[in-house]
Scaffold this motif. Structure first.
Motif, short mmCIF file in Angstrom:
data_model
loop_
_atom_site.label_atom_id
_atom_site.label_comp_id
_atom_site.label_asym_id
_atom_site.label_seq_id
_atom_site.Cartn_x
_atom_site.Cartn_y
_atom_site.Cartn_z
N ILE A 44 0.86 -1.19 0.00
CA ILE A 44 0.00 0.00 0.00
C ILE A 44 0.89 1.24 0.00
CG2 ILE A 44 -1.85 1.24 1.17
CD1 ILE A 44 -2.67 -1.34 2.50
N PRO A 45 1.01 1.93 -1.14
CA PRO A 45 1.85 3.14 -1.18
C PRO A 45 1.22 4.26 -0.35
CG PRO A 45 1.34 2.30 -3.38
CD PRO A 45 0.44 1.61 -2.44
N SER A 46 2.02 5.26 -0.05
CA SER A 46 1.50 6.44 0.63
C SER A 46 0.39 7.07 -0.22
CB SER A 46 2.62 7.46 0.86
OG SER A 46 3.63 6.91 1.67
N HIS A 47 -0.65 7.53 0.44
CA HIS A 47 -1.79 8.05 -0.31
C HIS A 47 -2.55 9.09 0.52
CE1 HIS A 47 -3.16 4.58 2.05
NE2 HIS A 47 -4.33 5.21 2.15
N HIS A 48 -3.33 9.87 -0.15
CA HIS A 48 -4.23 10.82 0.51
C HIS A 48 -5.43 11.03 -0.40
CE1 HIS A 48 -2.97 13.96 -2.30
NE2 HIS A 48 -1.71 13.64 -2.04
N CYS A 49 -6.44 11.66 0.12
CA CYS A 49 -7.66 11.88 -0.65
C CYS A 49 -7.39 12.75 -1.88
CB CYS A 49 -8.72 12.59 0.20
SG CYS A 49 -9.26 11.66 1.66
N ASP A 50 -8.13 12.47 -2.94
CA ASP A 50 -8.10 13.35 -4.11
C ASP A 50 -8.92 14.60 -3.76
OD1 ASP A 50 -8.38 14.65 -6.50
OD2 ASP A 50 -8.98 12.88 -7.65
N PHE A 51 -8.25 15.74 -3.64
CA PHE A 51 -8.92 16.95 -3.18
C PHE A 51 -9.18 17.94 -4.31
CE2 PHE A 51 -4.31 17.19 -2.19
CZ PHE A 51 -3.94 18.16 -3.11
N SER A 52 -9.14 17.46 -5.54
CA SER A 52 -9.36 18.37 -6.67
C SER A 52 -10.72 19.04 -6.62
CB SER A 52 -9.19 17.61 -8.00
OG SER A 52 -10.08 16.51 -8.06
N SER A 53 -11.71 18.39 -5.99
CA SER A 53 -13.05 18.97 -5.92
C SER A 53 -13.08 20.21 -5.04
CB SER A 53 -14.03 17.94 -5.38
OG SER A 53 -13.67 17.51 -4.07
N LEU A 54 -12.09 20.42 -4.18
CA LEU A 54 -12.06 21.59 -3.31
C LEU A 54 -11.58 22.84 -4.04
CD1 LEU A 54 -10.52 20.07 -0.03
CD2 LEU A 54 -12.94 20.35 -0.64
N ASP A 55 -10.94 22.64 -5.18
CA ASP A 55 -10.39 23.77 -5.92
C ASP A 55 -11.45 24.32 -6.88
OD1 ASP A 55 -8.65 25.63 -6.93
OD2 ASP A 55 -7.68 24.23 -8.31
N THR A 56 -12.46 24.95 -6.30
CA THR A 56 -13.58 25.44 -7.11
C THR A 56 -13.26 26.69 -7.90
OG1 THR A 56 -14.39 26.62 -5.17
CG2 THR A 56 -15.32 24.42 -5.60
N TYR A 57 -12.24 27.43 -7.49
CA TYR A 57 -11.94 28.70 -8.15
C TYR A 57 -10.56 28.69 -8.84
CZ TYR A 57 -15.84 30.23 -5.26
OH TYR A 57 -17.06 30.34 -4.67
N GLY A 58 -9.92 27.55 -8.92
CA GLY A 58 -8.64 27.46 -9.58
C GLY A 58 -7.49 28.07 -8.81
N ILE A 59 -7.68 28.27 -7.50
CA ILE A 59 -6.65 28.90 -6.67
C ILE A 59 -5.46 27.97 -6.48
CG2 ILE A 59 -6.18 29.91 -4.38
CD1 ILE A 59 -9.09 30.71 -4.24
N PHE A 60 -5.71 26.64 -6.50
CA PHE A 60 -4.63 25.67 -6.22
C PHE A 60 -3.48 25.79 -7.21
CE2 PHE A 60 -6.93 22.18 -3.60
CZ PHE A 60 -7.31 23.14 -2.67
N GLU A 61 -3.75 26.37 -8.39
CA GLU A 61 -2.70 26.47 -9.40
C GLU A 61 -1.55 27.35 -8.92
OE1 GLU A 61 -4.31 27.83 -13.03
OE2 GLU A 61 -5.68 26.12 -13.29
N ASN A 62 -1.85 28.26 -7.98
CA ASN A 62 -0.84 29.18 -7.47
C ASN A 62 -0.15 28.67 -6.20
OD1 ASN A 62 -1.51 31.09 -9.51
ND2 ASN A 62 -3.26 31.76 -8.26
N LEU A 63 -0.50 27.44 -5.77
CA LEU A 63 0.05 26.89 -4.54
C LEU A 63 1.02 25.75 -4.86
CD1 LEU A 63 -3.20 26.66 -2.34
CD2 LEU A 63 -1.53 28.53 -2.41
N THR A 64 1.97 25.56 -3.96
CA THR A 64 2.84 24.40 -4.07
C THR A 64 2.07 23.15 -3.63
OG1 THR A 64 3.68 24.60 -1.81
CG2 THR A 64 4.84 25.85 -3.54
N GLN A 65 2.62 21.98 -3.93
CA GLN A 65 1.96 20.73 -3.52
C GLN A 65 1.81 20.66 -2.01
OE1 GLN A 65 0.40 18.61 -5.25
NE2 GLN A 65 0.04 17.01 -3.71
N GLU A 66 2.83 21.09 -1.28
CA GLU A 66 2.77 21.08 0.18
C GLU A 66 1.65 21.99 0.69
OE1 GLU A 66 3.98 19.78 3.98
OE2 GLU A 66 4.56 19.09 1.98
N GLN A 67 1.49 23.15 0.06
CA GLN A 67 0.43 24.08 0.47
C GLN A 67 -0.95 23.52 0.13
OE1 GLN A 67 1.87 27.50 -1.71
NE2 GLN A 67 2.67 28.48 0.17
N ARG A 68 -1.07 22.86 -0.99
CA ARG A 68 -2.35 22.25 -1.35
C ARG A 68 -2.76 21.20 -0.33
NH1 ARG A 68 -0.94 21.08 -7.74
NH2 ARG A 68 -0.69 23.28 -8.36
N LEU A 69 -1.78 20.39 0.09
CA LEU A 69 -2.07 19.38 1.11
C LEU A 69 -2.48 20.04 2.43
CD1 LEU A 69 0.87 16.88 0.43
CD2 LEU A 69 -1.56 16.45 0.05
#
Length: 549
Positions: A44-69
């Motif tokens: 079982i590799p490391s995993h987390h929820c797919d949170f793409s549904s939370l990015d309703t306004y496209g703000i995640f594009e300006n965040l690093t992966q660590e910040q998105r998590l």
């Protein structure tokens, strides 16, 4: 007249026997590739929820992966991100203040998971989302496989005693290939589980037939060598599995890769002879004589036909067993055989449960999965070299008892030694793994010598059934660590010690002829092979031999 006398006239360990051993190399090396495959395809590799549904306004594009998590996934006290939960909505304020997250609303993963593919391209967990509530299915897949092996051992034990070793070995080759490939193309976990069960069912034939076929063709003096060298093929295959899994990180391709040697095994099956012992016991003396003639010719014993006549073979079986179809019920019909069946079953359960309990638990080394697997498999080689000489010097029973007891002791030592002494704990763990492999090597050889030819495959099939019962339960025992972290080790250690004590009750078989009939078991087998040979009628006569006392 005994079969050992006739086999000696063909040279009981020559080029013919070496050829048989060579023909069984690839199928024997394939076994660990499947039996321990779950260490990799069930990871079982490391995993987390797919949170793409939370990015309703496209703000995640300006965040690093660590910040998105940080704004999407809650964190545990140790700072790691949760695997099965996510925030109900993005918490952007956590980018500046992460002091209090316990009051924030969380939900279970809504849109699947995102997996870390740095180690594995794909596994069962990533393919079928076997995480969180369904993560137990990864270990259950190993249990399903060993359950198949368990029932396959019964089937092939009966069929190979009834229809012969050779034909059933071919059936095992073909079905193993078909079901393995089918499992690799599974589109759902239930489909995979079904074909994985059938793969285990088929591979059981290779497991029990190959060892019996090779041992039934060698003389008493070289049985230990054949048993240990044959098991070395398992060790080589086990070490190769770690390297193959490192190179092939897709679970579908990995299954196909570890199965591919069976194609070569199937192509060379035509050269594998039927067991002459089985043919004689079942009244097929013409065919047995033909194989023995070929064996003598290959081994350079041209005088065989002048010393042993076809009529001689009819006197080898000392009781009239022609026309009698032996079944598993024959294992419990007579007192000594019933006692033997009970004791060997307990020993096999202990051996298998302990071996797979250690082999399928690769945590605690502080090394990556592949290196840990290689270390655990590499320790088997020196263990087998040691057991080879030990089996010849002190016999089967002391080795069976000693390896099981010492394995249990190693497990209990690691229970009581604090984790700070990780170097010492690692040494003890590797030593325990080596001892558990030595006990497995011993029990295969020991069992083939304990049961008579007419029931040898049935006996090995029954014991393999019990062993796979132990193997199939081992992954589930590991789940007991949720109750108490040390409980699985306590269970495995106790089982090893108890089965070791039961092994004390078995008969020693070192330097004794293989029993041919049930009557041989019910009589005392205290005479050495040398003594028995001296009491046999000379080979040049075809008169019935006197029975041993």
């Amino acid at each position: 007249m005994k079969f050992e006398n006739i086999l000696t006239e063909t040279d009981g360990f020559g080029r013919y026997q070496i050829a048989i051993l060579a023909l069984l190399v690839f199928p024997r090396m394939t076994l660990p590739g499947h039996f321990l495959l779950n260490n990799f395809i069930g990871a079982i590799p490391s995993h987390h929820c797919d949170f793409s549904s939370l990015d309703t306004y496209g703000i995640f594009e300006n965040l690093t992966q660590e910040q998105r998590l940080t704004v999407s996934i809650p964190q545990h006290e140790d700072g790691t991100f949760a695997s099965c939960h996510m925030f109900s909505e993005a918490q952007f304020h956590l980018l500046t203040n992460t002091s209090n997250t316990t009051e924030l609303p969380v939900v279970r993963c809504q849109d699947g998971w995102h997996f870390d593919h740095s180690t594995f391209k794909s596994t069962l967990a990533t393919q079928f989302d076997l995480v969180c509530d369904t993560k137990g299915l990864n270990k259950a897949s190993a249990t399903i496989f060993f359950t198949g092996v368990m029932f396959g051992a019964v089937f092939f034990g009966v069929m190979s005693d009834k229809y012969g070793r050779r034909s059933m070995l071919l059936l095992s080759y073909i079905t193993s290939i078909v079901f393995s490939v089918a499992s690799a193309f599974s589109t759902s976990f239930p489909m995979f589980a079904t074909f994985r069960f059938l793969t285990g069912f088929s591979l059981a034939g290779i497991s029990i037939i190959s060892i019996v076929l090779s041992i039934e063709w060698v003389d008493i003096e070289h049985r230990t060598f054949i048993g240990v060298i044959g098991s070395m093929f398992w060790t080589v295959g086990n070490m190769l599995l770690g390297g193959i899994a490192y190179l092939v990180t897709d679970w579908r391709l990995l299954i196909i890769t570890v199965t591919s040697p069976l194609l070569l095994a199937g192509a060379t099956w035509w050269w594998i002879p039927e067991s002459a012992r089985w043919l004689i016991v079942n009244g097929r003396t013409d065919r047995a004589y033909s194989y023995l003639q070929k064996c003598a010719s290959v081994n350079g014993k041209e005088e065989f036909t002048s010393k042993v006549k076809l009529e001689t073979l009819s006197s080898v079986a000392e009781v009239d067993n022609h026309g009698h179809n032996y079944t598993y019920f024959d294992l419990i019909k007579t007192p000594r055989l019933r006692r033997l069946t009970l004791f060997t079953g307990i020993v096999w359960y202990g051996v298998a449960s302990t071996y797979y309990g250690i082999s399928l638990n690769l945590k605690g080394f502080g090394l990556n999965l592949y290196l840990t697997h290689f270390i655990y498999s590499a320790i088997e080689a020196p263990a087998k070299f040691f057991i080879y000489f030990s089996l010849q010097k002190i016999g089967r029973r002391p080795n069976q008892v000693g390896t099981l007891l010492l394995t249990g002791i190693c497990i209990f030592i690691n229970i009581v030694v604090p984790k700070e002494y990780w170097t010492f704990r690692t040494i003890i763990a590797v030593l325990g793994k080596g001892l558990s492999e030595a006990s497995f090597t011993t029990v295969f050889l020991y069992t083939t010598e304990l049961y008579p030819t007419v029931l040898r495959q049935n006996g090995l099939g029954y014991n393999s059934f019990v062993a796979r019962l132990g193997a199939s339960i081992s992954p589930l025992i590991m789940l007991l660590e949720d109750v108490w972290r040390l409980l699985p080790q306590v269970v495995f250690g106790t089982v090893a010690i108890v089965s070791g004590l039961v092994a004390c009750l078995l008969q020693e078989t070192n330097n004794t002829r293989l029993p041919e009939t049930i009557e041989d078991i019910e009589k005392t087998r205290n005479q050495s092979a040398t003594t028995q040979d001296q009491s046999d009628i000379p080979l040049k006569t075809a008169a019935p031999a006197e029975k041993d006392h």
